[in-house]
Design a protein around this motif. Structure first.
Motif, PDB file in Angstrom:
ATOM      1  N   VAL A  28       0.861  -1.180   0.000  1.00 36.63           N
ATOM      2  CA  VAL A  28       0.000   0.000   0.000  1.00 36.63           C
ATOM      3  C   VAL A  28       0.897   1.230   0.000  1.00 36.63           C
ATOM      4  O   VAL A  28       1.798   1.349   0.830  1.00 36.63           O
ATOM      5  N   ILE A  29       0.645   2.123  -0.938  1.00 33.16           N
ATOM      6  CA  ILE A  29       1.387   3.380  -1.004  1.00 33.16           C
ATOM      7  C   ILE A  29       0.444   4.471  -0.513  1.00 33.16           C
ATOM      8  O   ILE A  29      -0.590   4.738  -1.133  1.00 33.16           O
ATOM      9  N   VAL A  30       0.807   5.057   0.619  1.00 30.90           N
ATOM     10  CA  VAL A  30      -0.034   6.073   1.249  1.00 30.90           C
ATOM     11  C   VAL A  30       0.250   7.417   0.599  1.00 30.90           C
ATOM     12  O   VAL A  30       1.399   7.868   0.560  1.00 30.90           O
ATOM     13  N   GLY A  31      -0.797   8.024   0.079  1.00 38.43           N
ATOM     14  CA  GLY A  31      -0.650   9.307  -0.594  1.00 38.43           C
ATOM     15  C   GLY A  31      -0.275  10.417   0.373  1.00 38.43           C
ATOM     16  O   GLY A  31      -0.460  10.319   1.580  1.00 38.43           O
ATOM     17  N   SER A  32       0.269  11.467  -0.190  1.00 34.10           N
ATOM     18  CA  SER A  32       0.596  12.642   0.613  1.00 34.10           C
ATOM     19  C   SER A  32       0.199  13.883  -0.163  1.00 34.10           C
ATOM     20  O   SER A  32       0.041  13.841  -1.385  1.00 34.10           O
ATOM     21  N   LYS A  33       0.006  14.970   0.540  1.00 32.14           N
ATOM     22  CA  LYS A  33      -0.352  16.251  -0.090  1.00 32.14           C
ATOM     23  C   LYS A  33      -1.576  16.115  -0.997  1.00 32.14           C
ATOM     24  O   LYS A  33      -1.571  16.525  -2.152  1.00 32.14           O
ATOM     25  N   GLY A  34      -2.616  15.484  -0.480  1.00 34.45           N
ATOM     26  CA  GLY A  34      -3.855  15.375  -1.229  1.00 34.45           C
ATOM     27  C   GLY A  34      -3.931  14.203  -2.194  1.00 34.45           C
ATOM     28  O   GLY A  34      -4.958  13.983  -2.820  1.00 34.45           O
ATOM     29  N   ARG A  35      -2.853  13.461  -2.335  1.00 34.97           N
ATOM     30  CA  ARG A  35      -2.883  12.288  -3.220  1.00 34.97           C
ATOM     31  C   ARG A  35      -3.657  11.163  -2.544  1.00 34.97           C
ATOM     32  O   ARG A  35      -3.619  11.006  -1.334  1.00 34.97           O
ATOM     33  N   LYS A  36      -4.308  10.353  -3.350  1.00 33.65           N
ATOM     34  CA  LYS A  36      -5.023   9.197  -2.813  1.00 33.65           C
ATOM     35  C   LYS A  36      -4.059   8.027  -2.656  1.00 33.65           C
ATOM     36  O   LYS A  36      -3.017   7.979  -3.296  1.00 33.65           O
ATOM     37  N   ASP A  37      -4.430   7.092  -1.792  1.00 30.26           N
ATOM     38  CA  ASP A  37      -3.624   5.888  -1.601  1.00 30.26           C
ATOM     39  C   ASP A  37      -3.700   5.011  -2.845  1.00 30.26           C
ATOM     40  O   ASP A  37      -4.645   5.090  -3.629  1.00 30.26           O
ATOM     41  N   ALA A  38      -2.694   4.157  -3.001  1.00 31.67           N
ATOM     42  CA  ALA A  38      -2.648   3.231  -4.135  1.00 31.67           C
ATOM     43  C   ALA A  38      -2.089   1.898  -3.652  1.00 31.67           C
ATOM     44  O   ALA A  38      -1.565   1.803  -2.542  1.00 31.67           O
ATOM     45  N   VAL A  39      -2.213   0.893  -4.496  1.00 29.26           N
ATOM     46  CA  VAL A  39      -1.673  -0.428  -4.181  1.00 29.26           C
ATOM     47  C   VAL A  39      -0.777  -0.857  -5.331  1.00 29.26           C
ATOM     48  O   VAL A  39      -1.162  -0.772  -6.496  1.00 29.26           O
ATOM     49  N   LEU A  40       0.405  -1.324  -4.982  1.00 31.34           N
ATOM     50  CA  LEU A  40       1.341  -1.851  -5.971  1.00 31.34           C
ATOM     51  C   LEU A  40       1.327  -3.366  -5.856  1.00 31.34           C
ATOM     52  O   LEU A  40       1.522  -3.912  -4.774  1.00 31.34           O
ATOM     53  N   LEU A  41       1.033  -4.039  -6.966  1.00 31.36           N
ATOM     54  CA  LEU A  41       1.068  -5.488  -6.949  1.00 31.36           C
ATOM     55  C   LEU A  41       1.647  -5.999  -8.256  1.00 31.36           C
ATOM     56  O   LEU A  41       1.673  -5.294  -9.262  1.00 31.36           O
ATOM     57  N   ALA A  42       2.109  -7.235  -8.222  1.00 35.87           N
ATOM     58  CA  ALA A  42       2.728  -7.843  -9.393  1.00 35.87           C
ATOM     59  C   ALA A  42       1.697  -7.976 -10.513  1.00 35.87           C
ATOM     60  O   ALA A  42       0.515  -8.206 -10.265  1.00 35.87           O
ATOM     61  N   LYS A  43       2.149  -7.856 -11.742  1.00 33.28           N
ATOM     62  CA  LYS A  43       1.261  -7.966 -12.907  1.00 33.28           C
ATOM     63  C   LYS A  43       0.536  -9.306 -12.915  1.00 33.28           C
ATOM     64  O   LYS A  43      -0.661  -9.378 -13.194  1.00 33.28           O
ATOM     65  N   GLU A  44       1.238 -10.368 -12.583  1.00 32.03           N
ATOM     66  CA  GLU A  44       0.621 -11.695 -12.546  1.00 32.03           C
ATOM     67  C   GLU A  44      -0.519 -11.732 -11.523  1.00 32.03           C
ATOM     68  O   GLU A  44      -1.586 -12.288 -11.786  1.00 32.03           O
ATOM     69  N   ASP A  45      -0.306 -11.131 -10.365  1.00 34.08           N
ATOM     70  CA  ASP A  45      -1.346 -11.085  -9.338  1.00 34.08           C
ATOM     71  C   ASP A  45      -2.532 -10.243  -9.802  1.00 34.08           C
ATOM     72  O   ASP A  45      -3.689 -10.580  -9.544  1.00 34.08           O
ATOM     73  N   TYR A  46      -2.250  -9.145 -10.483  1.00 29.30           N
ATOM     74  CA  TYR A  46      -3.302  -8.293 -11.028  1.00 29.30           C
ATOM     75  C   TYR A  46      -4.133  -9.066 -12.060  1.00 29.30           C
ATOM     76  O   TYR A  46      -5.366  -9.039 -12.026  1.00 29.30           O
ATOM     77  N   ASP A  47      -3.452  -9.768 -12.952  1.00 28.14           N
ATOM     78  CA  ASP A  47      -4.161 -10.566 -13.961  1.00 28.14           C
ATOM     79  C   ASP A  47      -5.037 -11.631 -13.307  1.00 28.14           C
ATOM     80  O   ASP A  47      -6.176 -11.860 -13.728  1.00 28.14           O
ATOM     81  N   ASN A  48      -4.508 -12.295 -12.273  1.00 27.30           N
ATOM     82  CA  ASN A  48      -5.285 -13.312 -11.557  1.00 27.30           C
ATOM     83  C   ASN A  48      -6.511 -12.696 -10.889  1.00 27.30           C
ATOM     84  O   ASN A  48      -7.596 -13.288 -10.896  1.00 27.30           O
ATOM     85  N   LEU A  49      -6.342 -11.528 -10.316  1.00 25.41           N
ATOM     86  CA  LEU A  49      -7.458 -10.833  -9.677  1.00 25.41           C
ATOM     87  C   LEU A  49      -8.555 -10.524 -10.692  1.00 25.41           C
ATOM     88  O   LEU A  49      -9.736 -10.773 -10.443  1.00 25.41           O
ATOM     89  N   LEU A  50      -8.161 -10.012 -11.848  1.00 29.69           N
ATOM     90  CA  LEU A  50      -9.146  -9.714 -12.892  1.00 29.69           C
ATOM     91  C   LEU A  50      -9.855 -10.980 -13.366  1.00 29.69           C
ATOM     92  O   LEU A  50     -11.070 -10.972 -13.605  1.00 29.69           O
ATOM     93  N   GLU A  51      -9.097 -12.062 -13.499  1.00 26.62           N
ATOM     94  CA  GLU A  51      -9.701 -13.327 -13.934  1.00 26.62           C
ATOM     95  C   GLU A  51     -10.728 -13.818 -12.913  1.00 26.62           C
ATOM     96  O   GLU A  51     -11.827 -14.249 -13.278  1.00 26.62           O
TER      97      GLU A  51
END
Length: 87
Positions: A28-51
């Motif tokens: 988890v990447i916590v935003g700063s100065k008004g930015r929203k948080d984001a999540v960094l994950l491996a492409k393979e994990d992202y593809d599996n999540l979408l599937e």
């Protein structure tokens, strides 16, 4: 799940990408100065999540999967490898 602030993530992006790819653990990447948080994950994990989401959004597939699981639970089903199924 590991959490890191935006500035640290920006400065260590290469090593973070290597980390999520190797460890299969999102960061988890916590935003700063008004930015929203984001999540960094491996492409393979992202593809599996979408599937998985695609499968779960198809009621007929979910019904078929549940039926197969029930059959395996009562020993009526037959386990096959992917290669056997694709023959």
């Amino acid at each position: 799940m590991r959490t890191i602030i935006f500035t640290e993530a920006r400065n260590a992006l290469n090593s973070l990408i290597n980390s999520v790819s190797k460890e299969k653990e999102p960061i988890v990447i916590v935003g700063s100065k008004g930015r929203k948080d984001a999540v960094l994950l491996a492409k393979e994990d992202y593809d599996n999540l979408l599937e998985h989401l695609h499968i779960l959004n198809n009621p007929e597939w979910v019904k078929s999967i549940k039926k197969g699981v029930r059959e395996l639970d009562v020993k009526k089903g037959v386990k096959k490898s992917v290669a056997e199924v694709l023959k």
